[in-house]
Design a protein around this motif. Structure first.
Motif, PDB file in Angstrom:
ATOM      1  N   GLN A  30       0.824  -1.204   0.000  1.00 17.62           N
ATOM      2  CA  GLN A  30       0.000   0.000   0.000  1.00 17.62           C
ATOM      3  C   GLN A  30       0.864   1.261   0.000  1.00 17.62           C
ATOM      4  N   LEU A  31       1.926   1.262   0.813  1.00 17.02           N
ATOM      5  CA  LEU A  31       2.830   2.410   0.859  1.00 17.02           C
ATOM      6  C   LEU A  31       3.541   2.600  -0.483  1.00 17.02           C
ATOM      7  N   GLN A  32       3.982   1.496  -1.091  1.00 21.08           N
ATOM      8  CA  GLN A  32       4.647   1.570  -2.392  1.00 21.08           C
ATOM      9  C   GLN A  32       3.699   2.103  -3.466  1.00 21.08           C
ATOM     10  N   SER A  33       2.452   1.639  -3.449  1.00 20.66           N
ATOM     11  CA  SER A  33       1.481   2.077  -4.442  1.00 20.66           C
ATOM     12  C   SER A  33       1.187   3.564  -4.309  1.00 20.66           C
ATOM     13  N   ALA A  34       1.091   4.055  -3.064  1.00 26.16           N
ATOM     14  CA  ALA A  34       0.838   5.477  -2.851  1.00 26.16           C
ATOM     15  C   ALA A  34       1.995   6.320  -3.364  1.00 26.16           C
ATOM     16  N   ALA A  35       3.225   5.860  -3.100  1.00 22.15           N
ATOM     17  CA  ALA A  35       4.406   6.592  -3.583  1.00 22.15           C
ATOM     18  C   ALA A  35       4.465   6.573  -5.109  1.00 22.15           C
ATOM     19  N   LEU A  36       4.131   5.427  -5.698  1.00 23.65           N
ATOM     20  CA  LEU A  36       4.130   5.310  -7.157  1.00 23.65           C
ATOM     21  C   LEU A  36       3.095   6.240  -7.778  1.00 23.65           C
ATOM     22  N   ALA A  37       1.931   6.337  -7.167  1.00 20.22           N
ATOM     23  CA  ALA A  37       0.885   7.214  -7.689  1.00 20.22           C
ATOM     24  C   ALA A  37       1.339   8.667  -7.681  1.00 20.22           C
ATOM     25  N   ASP A  38       2.011   9.090  -6.608  1.00 26.59           N
ATOM     26  CA  ASP A  38       2.535  10.454  -6.537  1.00 26.59           C
ATOM     27  C   ASP A  38       3.564  10.695  -7.639  1.00 26.59           C
ATOM     28  N   LEU A  39       4.433   9.711  -7.846  1.00 27.57           N
ATOM     29  CA  LEU A  39       5.485   9.846  -8.857  1.00 27.57           C
ATOM     30  C   LEU A  39       4.889   9.933 -10.260  1.00 27.57           C
ATOM     31  N   MET A  40       3.933   9.065 -10.536  1.00 27.46           N
ATOM     32  CA  MET A  40       3.275   9.077 -11.853  1.00 27.46           C
ATOM     33  C   MET A  40       2.601  10.432 -12.097  1.00 27.46           C
ATOM     34  N   ALA A  41       1.878  10.935 -11.094  1.00 27.92           N
ATOM     35  CA  ALA A  41       1.162  12.199 -11.258  1.00 27.92           C
ATOM     36  C   ALA A  41       2.128  13.344 -11.532  1.00 27.92           C
ATOM     37  N   HIS A  42       3.272  13.342 -10.827  1.00 25.90           N
ATOM     38  CA  HIS A  42       4.247  14.418 -11.035  1.00 25.90           C
ATOM     39  C   HIS A  42       4.760  14.407 -12.468  1.00 25.90           C
ATOM     40  N   HIS A  43       5.155  13.234 -12.971  1.00 23.70           N
ATOM     41  CA  HIS A  43       5.804  13.197 -14.285  1.00 23.70           C
ATOM     42  C   HIS A  43       4.820  13.322 -15.434  1.00 23.70           C
ATOM     43  N   ILE A  44       3.598  12.905 -15.250  1.00 23.47           N
ATOM     44  CA  ILE A  44       2.607  13.150 -16.295  1.00 23.47           C
ATOM     45  C   ILE A  44       2.356  14.653 -16.420  1.00 23.47           C
ATOM     46  N   ARG A  45       2.438  15.359 -15.310  1.00 27.53           N
ATOM     47  CA  ARG A  45       2.199  16.800 -15.333  1.00 27.53           C
ATOM     48  C   ARG A  45       3.427  17.577 -15.792  1.00 27.53           C
ATOM     49  N   HIS A  46       4.623  17.148 -15.397  1.00 19.50           N
ATOM     50  CA  HIS A  46       5.812  17.982 -15.584  1.00 19.50           C
ATOM     51  C   HIS A  46       6.839  17.420 -16.570  1.00 19.50           C
ATOM     52  N   THR A  47       6.629  16.218 -17.088  1.00 18.87           N
ATOM     53  CA  THR A  47       7.614  15.616 -17.988  1.00 18.87           C
ATOM     54  C   THR A  47       6.909  15.177 -19.270  1.00 18.87           C
ATOM     55  N   PRO A  48       6.879  16.039 -20.282  1.00 11.45           N
ATOM     56  CA  PRO A  48       6.140  15.708 -21.512  1.00 11.45           C
ATOM     57  C   PRO A  48       6.566  14.394 -22.150  1.00 11.45           C
ATOM     58  N   SER A  49       7.860  14.063 -22.106  1.00  7.68           N
ATOM     59  CA  SER A  49       8.308  12.820 -22.738  1.00  7.68           C
ATOM     60  C   SER A  49       7.726  11.601 -22.033  1.00  7.68           C
ATOM     61  N   PHE A  50       7.538  11.696 -20.707  1.00  2.00           N
ATOM     62  CA  PHE A  50       6.932  10.587 -19.964  1.00  2.00           C
ATOM     63  C   PHE A  50       5.444  10.485 -20.299  1.00  2.00           C
ATOM     64  N   ALA A  51       4.763  11.627 -20.345  1.00  2.00           N
ATOM     65  CA  ALA A  51       3.346  11.609 -20.712  1.00  2.00           C
ATOM     66  C   ALA A  51       3.158  10.998 -22.100  1.00  2.00           C
ATOM     67  N   ALA A  52       4.097  11.289 -23.019  1.00  2.00           N
ATOM     68  CA  ALA A  52       4.021  10.723 -24.369  1.00  2.00           C
ATOM     69  C   ALA A  52       4.225   9.212 -24.344  1.00  2.00           C
ATOM     70  N   ARG A  53       5.120   8.733 -23.496  1.00  2.00           N
ATOM     71  CA  ARG A  53       5.328   7.279 -23.359  1.00  2.00           C
ATOM     72  C   ARG A  53       4.050   6.606 -22.899  1.00  2.00           C
TER      73      ARG A  53
END
Length: 268
Positions: A30-53
């Motif tokens: 559960q802790l890992q999933s919460a951290a992963l969700a935060d990481l995904m949200a950050h890079h989809i918002r701030h890293t266009p190349s990741f959002a494109a992937r």
């Protein structure tokens, strides 16, 4: 981040890791999933190349909502990162992660890349280093020899960061990997370390020398390997020649410490 703040955060994270490492599997996930969700949200918002992937893989953030779901996201190759150039990086680094700086990987595959690493990256590397020493019961007040590519030959009064930030340590000798093997052997003999930190390929050469002469450094208690893959044959030779088990962690310039071997079960 000031040195005092870094030391405080290191002590806090070291304690937190010690408390969390024995949590039930479900709670850890559960802790890992919460951290992963935060990481995904950050890079989809701030890293266009990741959002494109993510778009190319037809994935939404909810599709990669747990560690077990990560294989759904195609991995990046070194060539991918090189081709992306500066667009690989996030356009925003959270203030609490600053400062961030550029590092170059070792290029062990012949394809070095440049990555940005933040103060938080260094903090987690340090806390996992402290965990590794604790798990393996190394006495940090003893003598350490550390053989690495990027250091100069020198003796210092302590083990340096991170262990010196957490308490008193013994002295340490740093040696570059490029040094002649016979000089490695001579200086190790003179310093009489309790712990030897070394890359597996170089350890193989040291074992050759110790086997040839019929003895290992007399005070040596811990063979700590880093960086490269440790083969079973090397482990067997270390046990036969030194009577010691190899204590390994796997790491890289771009990721820091990836896995630490468990001294009880042998898994990572």
């Amino acid at each position: 981040m000031t040195a005092a703040a870094l030391h405080h955060d290191l002590q806090r994270l070291t304690i937190a890791l010690q408390q969390s490492e024995r949590l039930p599997t479900g709670e850890l996930e559960q802790l890992q999933s919460a951290a992963l969700a935060d990481l995904m949200a950050h890079h989809i918002r701030h890293t266009p190349s990741f959002a494109a992937r993510m778009r190319r893989a037809s994935l939404k953030p909810a599709d990669v909502n747990a560690v077990a779901a990560l294989p759904r996201l195609p991995p990046l190759t070194r060539r991918d990162i090189q081709n992306l150039g500066s667009s690989f990086f996030s356009r925003h680094v959270p203030a609490q992660h600053e400062p961030a700086g550029m590092v170059s990987t070792s290029g062990s595959t012949g394809e070095p890349v440049k990555v940005r690493k933040s103060a938080t990256c260094r903090l987690y590397w340090a806390a996992n280093t402290a965990r590794d020493h604790r798990w393996n019961g190394r006495d940090v007040t003893g003598r350490l020899v550390s053989i690495r590519p990027s250091i100069e030959s020198r003796v210092q009064s302590d083990w340096g960061f991170p262990m010196a930030a957490l308490g008193r340590t013994g002295p340490a000798l740093g040696l570059p990997t490029a040094m002649d093997l016979t000089e490695h052997v001579r200086q190790i003999d003179e310093f009489r370390p309790h712990t030897l930190l070394v890359f597996p390929n170089l350890l193989g050469g040291l074992l050759d020398e110790w086997e040839r002469r019929g003895s290992r450094p007399p005070d040596l208690l811990h063979l700590k390997t880093i960086g490269e893959t440790v083969r079973d044959a090397l482990r067997e030779r270390a046990r036969r020649i030194c009577g010691l088990a190899i204590e390994d962690s796997y790491s890289s310039q771009e990721c820091g410490i990836i896995a630490v071997q468990c001294p009880a079960g042998g898994l990572y």
